[in-house]
Design a protein around this motif. Structure first.
Motif, short mmCIF file in Angstrom:
data_model
loop_
_atom_site.label_atom_id
_atom_site.label_comp_id
_atom_site.label_asym_id
_atom_site.label_seq_id
_atom_site.Cartn_x
_atom_site.Cartn_y
_atom_site.Cartn_z
N GLN A 65 40.96 26.36 53.81
CA GLN A 65 39.89 27.27 54.21
C GLN A 65 39.11 26.64 55.35
OE1 GLN A 65 37.24 28.48 51.06
NE2 GLN A 65 36.23 29.98 52.35
N LYS A 66 39.10 27.32 56.50
CA LYS A 66 38.39 26.80 57.67
C LYS A 66 36.93 27.23 57.66
CE LYS A 66 42.11 25.88 60.74
NZ LYS A 66 42.02 24.50 61.09
N SER A 67 36.67 28.46 57.18
CA SER A 67 35.31 28.97 57.04
C SER A 67 35.36 30.10 56.02
CB SER A 67 34.80 29.50 58.39
OG SER A 67 35.53 30.66 58.75
N ALA A 68 34.22 30.76 55.78
CA ALA A 68 34.19 31.85 54.79
C ALA A 68 35.15 32.97 55.17
CB ALA A 68 32.77 32.41 54.67
N GLY A 69 35.37 33.16 56.48
CA GLY A 69 36.21 34.26 56.93
C GLY A 69 37.50 33.83 57.60
N GLU A 70 37.94 32.57 57.35
CA GLU A 70 39.15 32.09 58.03
C GLU A 70 39.93 31.12 57.15
OE1 GLU A 70 40.32 30.35 62.44
OE2 GLU A 70 38.24 30.81 61.97
N TYR A 71 41.23 31.39 57.00
CA TYR A 71 42.11 30.57 56.18
C TYR A 71 43.40 30.27 56.94
CZ TYR A 71 39.33 32.12 52.13
OH TYR A 71 38.32 32.38 51.25
N VAL A 72 44.08 29.21 56.49
CA VAL A 72 45.41 28.89 56.99
C VAL A 72 46.30 28.69 55.76
CG1 VAL A 72 46.83 27.26 58.31
CG2 VAL A 72 44.47 27.70 59.01
N VAL A 73 47.43 29.40 55.74
CA VAL A 73 48.43 29.18 54.71
C VAL A 73 49.56 28.41 55.39
CG1 VAL A 73 50.06 30.26 53.09
CG2 VAL A 73 47.82 31.33 53.50
N ARG A 74 49.78 27.17 54.92
CA ARG A 74 50.80 26.30 55.53
C ARG A 74 52.07 26.30 54.69
NH1 ARG A 74 48.24 23.90 59.58
NH2 ARG A 74 46.06 23.32 59.32
N ASP A 75 53.19 26.43 55.40
CA ASP A 75 54.50 26.38 54.77
C ASP A 75 55.31 25.37 55.57
OD1 ASP A 75 56.81 26.95 53.35
OD2 ASP A 75 57.33 28.69 54.59
N GLY A 76 55.31 24.12 55.09
CA GLY A 76 55.94 23.04 55.86
C GLY A 76 55.21 22.87 57.17
N ASN A 77 55.93 22.96 58.30
CA ASN A 77 55.30 22.85 59.62
C ASN A 77 54.79 24.18 60.14
OD1 ASN A 77 55.72 20.10 59.78
ND2 ASN A 77 57.74 20.32 60.72
N ASP A 78 55.13 25.27 59.45
CA ASP A 78 54.71 26.59 59.89
C ASP A 78 53.38 26.95 59.25
OD1 ASP A 78 57.07 26.81 61.31
OD2 ASP A 78 58.13 27.74 59.64
N GLU A 79 52.68 27.88 59.90
CA GLU A 79 51.41 28.30 59.32
C GLU A 79 51.15 29.77 59.62
OE1 GLU A 79 48.65 25.55 61.15
OE2 GLU A 79 48.38 26.83 62.88
N VAL A 80 50.41 30.38 58.70
CA VAL A 80 49.95 31.75 58.87
C VAL A 80 48.43 31.68 58.89
CG1 VAL A 80 49.90 34.06 57.86
CG2 VAL A 80 51.94 32.64 57.60
N LEU A 81 47.82 32.17 59.97
CA LEU A 81 46.36 32.17 60.09
C LEU A 81 45.83 33.53 59.65
CD1 LEU A 81 46.23 30.64 63.68
CD2 LEU A 81 45.78 29.43 61.56
N LEU A 82 44.80 33.53 58.83
CA LEU A 82 44.18 34.77 58.37
C LEU A 82 42.69 34.72 58.67
CD1 LEU A 82 46.35 33.76 55.93
CD2 LEU A 82 45.97 36.15 55.35
N LYS A 83 42.18 35.82 59.21
CA LYS A 83 40.79 35.84 59.65
C LYS A 83 40.19 37.21 59.36
CE LYS A 83 38.48 34.33 63.86
NZ LYS A 83 38.70 34.00 65.26
N HIS A 84 38.95 37.22 58.90
CA HIS A 84 38.24 38.48 58.69
C HIS A 84 37.69 38.95 60.03
CE1 HIS A 84 34.89 41.11 57.58
NE2 HIS A 84 35.65 41.41 56.56
N GLY A 85 37.82 40.24 60.31
CA GLY A 85 37.32 40.77 61.58
C GLY A 85 36.70 42.14 61.39
N PRO A 86 36.10 42.69 62.45
CA PRO A 86 35.51 44.03 62.37
C PRO A 86 36.61 45.08 62.23
CG PRO A 86 35.47 43.24 64.63
CD PRO A 86 35.99 42.12 63.78
N GLY A 87 36.30 46.16 61.55
CA GLY A 87 37.28 47.21 61.31
C GLY A 87 37.70 47.95 62.58
N VAL A 88 38.85 48.58 62.50
CA VAL A 88 39.38 49.43 63.58
C VAL A 88 39.98 50.68 62.95
CG1 VAL A 88 39.86 47.59 65.25
CG2 VAL A 88 41.58 48.18 63.56
#
Length: 194
Positions: free
Chosen positions: A27-50
């Motif tokens: 967890q990088k912040s309340a609205g930002e996470y990283v899911v790591r799979d070995g050397n790969d990563e998926v970044l997830l971030k909360h943002g304004p709606g569209v």
């Protein structure tokens, strides 16, 4: 882990972490996470709606882990898996998930377009996405040695495909591609919009 700020984001992070064997969550912040799979990563971030949603979950997945792990479909209707937590269910239903610039349905449309082009002729080769904007894609394709752009628009009731050619493009090949694109557009609409 403080999850009450963005329950939909936290739920999606946990869903991915469970589905990707051996992954670790940071967890990088309340609205930002990283899911790591070995050397790969998926970044997830909360943002304004569209597009009418109140929240957006912005996912950057450079290695297409979500697609390769068959997680697109489960993420599409994630709110339907929630039992006994109406607040979380509503937050998920109200969120739009955007992966690498595209919402999930548009990602499905794009995969279908590539598959149908392959079925029409093995001369088509996907090169790269040059533009991604939630429900619109600009992608480079090759037909033999001829490069063209395909604009894909995923509207609520139909998918529109528009090939773009440079002025010097061979006219006969242009006609062939245009006819193939019409077939693909019909097939994609029949499959996903019927």
């Amino acid at each position: 882990m403080k999850t009450e700020e963005y329950p939909a984001l936290a739920y999606i992070v946990n869903t991915l972490a469970k589905a990707i064997a051996g992954s670790k969550v940071e967890q990088k912040s309340a609205g930002e996470y990283v899911v790591r799979d070995g050397n790969d990563e998926v970044l997830l971030k909360h943002g304004p709606g569209v597009n009418g949603s109140s929240n957006a979950i912005l996912i950057t997945d450079k290695r297409s882990i979500i697609f390769s792990e068959d997680l697109l479909e489960p993420l599409q209707n994630l709110h339907e898996t929630v039992r006994g937590n109406d607040v979380l269910k509503a937050a998920l239903k109200d969120s739009i998930i955007i992966i690498n610039g595209l919402d999930i349905e548009t990602d499905f449309v794009f995969q279908a377009v590539k598959d149908f082009l392959d079925q029409v002729s093995n001369s088509y080769e996907f090169m790269q996405i040059v533009e991604a904007d939630v429900t619109k894609i600009g992608a480079g394709f090759k037909f033999g040695k001829h490069i063209f752009r395909l604009n894909i628009t995923n509207e609520a009731d139909k998918v529109l495909l528009e090939p773009r050619f440079v002025a010097s493009f061979d006219e006969n090949i242009q006609k062939t591609i245009a006819q193939d694109i019409i077939k693909v557009q019909l097939a994609v609409n029949k499959m996903l919009k019927a």
